[in-house]
Design an enzyme around this catalytic site. Structure first.
Site, PDB file in Angstrom:
ATOM      1  N   ASP A 170       0.869  -1.175   0.000  1.00 30.82           N
ATOM      2  CA  ASP A 170       0.000   0.000   0.000  1.00 30.82           C
ATOM      3  C   ASP A 170       0.914   1.236   0.000  1.00 30.82           C
ATOM      4  O   ASP A 170       2.135   1.124  -0.189  1.00 30.82           O
ATOM      5  CB  ASP A 170      -0.989  -0.034   1.188  1.00 30.82           C
ATOM      6  CG  ASP A 170      -0.323   0.245   2.535  1.00 30.82           C
ATOM      7  OD1 ASP A 170       0.922   0.328   2.597  1.00 30.82           O
ATOM      8  OD2 ASP A 170      -1.062   0.376   3.534  1.00 30.82           O
ATOM      9  N   CYS A 184       3.273  -3.029   3.964  1.00 28.85           N
ATOM     10  CA  CYS A 184       2.439  -1.865   4.304  1.00 28.85           C
ATOM     11  C   CYS A 184       3.189  -1.117   5.404  1.00 28.85           C
ATOM     12  O   CYS A 184       4.379  -1.378   5.609  1.00 28.85           O
ATOM     13  CB  CYS A 184       1.020  -2.277   4.694  1.00 28.85           C
ATOM     14  SG  CYS A 184       0.864  -3.244   6.200  1.00 28.85           S
ATOM     15  N   THR A 225       3.104  -1.153   8.700  1.00 25.36           N
ATOM     16  CA  THR A 225       3.617  -2.060   9.733  1.00 25.36           C
ATOM     17  C   THR A 225       3.929  -3.455   9.200  1.00 25.36           C
ATOM     18  O   THR A 225       4.625  -4.220   9.874  1.00 25.36           O
ATOM     19  CB  THR A 225       2.557  -2.252  10.838  1.00 25.36           C
ATOM     20  OG1 THR A 225       1.361  -2.765  10.206  1.00 25.36           O
ATOM     21  CG2 THR A 225       2.244  -0.944  11.552  1.00 25.36           C
ATOM     22  N   HIS A 252      11.105 -23.399   9.137  1.00 25.41           N
ATOM     23  CA  HIS A 252      10.074 -24.070   9.944  1.00 25.41           C
ATOM     24  C   HIS A 252       8.674 -23.936   9.362  1.00 25.41           C
ATOM     25  O   HIS A 252       7.861 -24.839   9.512  1.00 25.41           O
ATOM     26  CB  HIS A 252      10.046 -23.496  11.367  1.00 25.41           C
ATOM     27  CG  HIS A 252      11.236 -23.893  12.186  1.00 25.41           C
ATOM     28  ND1 HIS A 252      11.264 -23.778  13.558  1.00 25.41           N
ATOM     29  CD2 HIS A 252      12.447 -24.392  11.825  1.00 25.41           C
ATOM     30  CE1 HIS A 252      12.451 -24.198  14.015  1.00 25.41           C
ATOM     31  NE2 HIS A 252      13.181 -24.564  12.979  1.00 25.41           N
ATOM     32  N   HIS A 306       8.422 -30.399  10.552  1.00 27.64           N
ATOM     33  CA  HIS A 306       7.825 -29.110  10.187  1.00 27.64           C
ATOM     34  C   HIS A 306       6.809 -29.276   9.068  1.00 27.64           C
ATOM     35  O   HIS A 306       5.834 -28.541   8.983  1.00 27.64           O
ATOM     36  CB  HIS A 306       8.917 -28.125   9.767  1.00 27.64           C
ATOM     37  CG  HIS A 306       9.926 -27.905  10.839  1.00 27.64           C
ATOM     38  ND1 HIS A 306       9.613 -27.323  12.052  1.00 27.64           N
ATOM     39  CD2 HIS A 306      11.248 -28.224  10.914  1.00 27.64           C
ATOM     40  CE1 HIS A 306      10.685 -27.270  12.821  1.00 27.64           C
ATOM     41  NE2 HIS A 306      11.698 -27.823  12.148  1.00 27.64           N
TER      42      HIS A 306
HETATM   43  C1  RB5 Z   1      -1.932   2.806   6.408  1.00 31.81           C
HETATM   44  O1  RB5 Z   1      -1.986   4.040   7.009  1.00 31.81           O
HETATM   45  C2  RB5 Z   1      -1.570   1.738   7.397  1.00 31.81           C
HETATM   46  O2  RB5 Z   1      -2.653   1.467   8.233  1.00 31.81           O
HETATM   47  C3  RB5 Z   1      -1.129   0.483   6.698  1.00 31.81           C
HETATM   48  O3  RB5 Z   1      -0.027   0.769   5.885  1.00 31.81           O
HETATM   49  C4  RB5 Z   1      -0.701  -0.678   7.562  1.00 31.81           C
HETATM   50  O4  RB5 Z   1       0.245  -0.300   8.507  1.00 31.81           O
HETATM   51  C5  RB5 Z   1      -1.785  -1.495   8.121  1.00 31.81           C
HETATM   52  O5  RB5 Z   1      -1.579  -2.527   8.765  1.00 31.81           O
END
Ligand code: RB5
Length: 144
Positions: A10, A66, A68, A99, A134
């Site tokens: 994203d 993304c 996180t 694993h 595994h």
């Molecule tokens: C976008 O702002 C953010 O929520 C997305 O990139 C991600 O971190 C979601 O898990």
């Protein structure tokens, strides 16, 4: 090398995706960039799904990014046969392959720098699944 890497992000992962795609191209991988293609805000489930579908179709590896790495890995893991692993360090990447036979690497674009991401990716792409006990556990995942 000849291996295709399906990659998607994203807006939160766009910058890292661009850098990583270029680096993987230089290393000789064929990179299938499924977007997004700018920093305009988009929805991560769409891009997690695109990569998951491509990996299931071709049997190759995928990378999802993304902000996180959490949301987009959750999206990819909704697909049976996908094992997306969110990795913050190369030790995680090694174990995710050895694993868990992870077929998608998930990264948090707002939490790791490019060099760390590249190291994680190198280890992920070069490490083989150990099989044995595994394999039994990985097989169980598809029967939940
Ligand atoms: C976008 O702002 C953010 O929520 C997305 O990139 C991600 O971190 C979601 O898990």
């Amino acid at each position: 090398m000849g291996r295709i890497i399906h990659i998607g992000s994203d807006h939160g992962g766009f910058e890292l995706k661009s850098e990583l795609s270029a680096a993987l191209n230089r290393k000789g991988y064929s990179v299938d960039d499924l977007g997004t293609f700018s920093e305009d805000s988009v929805d991560y489930p769409e891009y997690g799904a695109k990569v998951a579908r491509a990996v299931l179709k071709d049997g190759d590896f995928g990378i999802v990014i993304c902000g996180t790495g959490i949301g987009i890995s959750i999206a990819a893991n909704r697909f049976k046969g996908i094992r997306a692993a969110l990795c913050h360090c190369s030790e995680y990447a090694k174990l995710a392959r050895e694993h868990n036979d992870a077929n998608i690497l998930a990264l948090g674009g707002r939490f790791i720098d490019f060099q760390t991401a590249l190291e994680i990716t190198d280890v992920f792409l070069k490490t083989d699944f150990l099989g044995g006990r595994h394999k039994r556990r990985v097989d169980l995942l598809d029967n939940i």
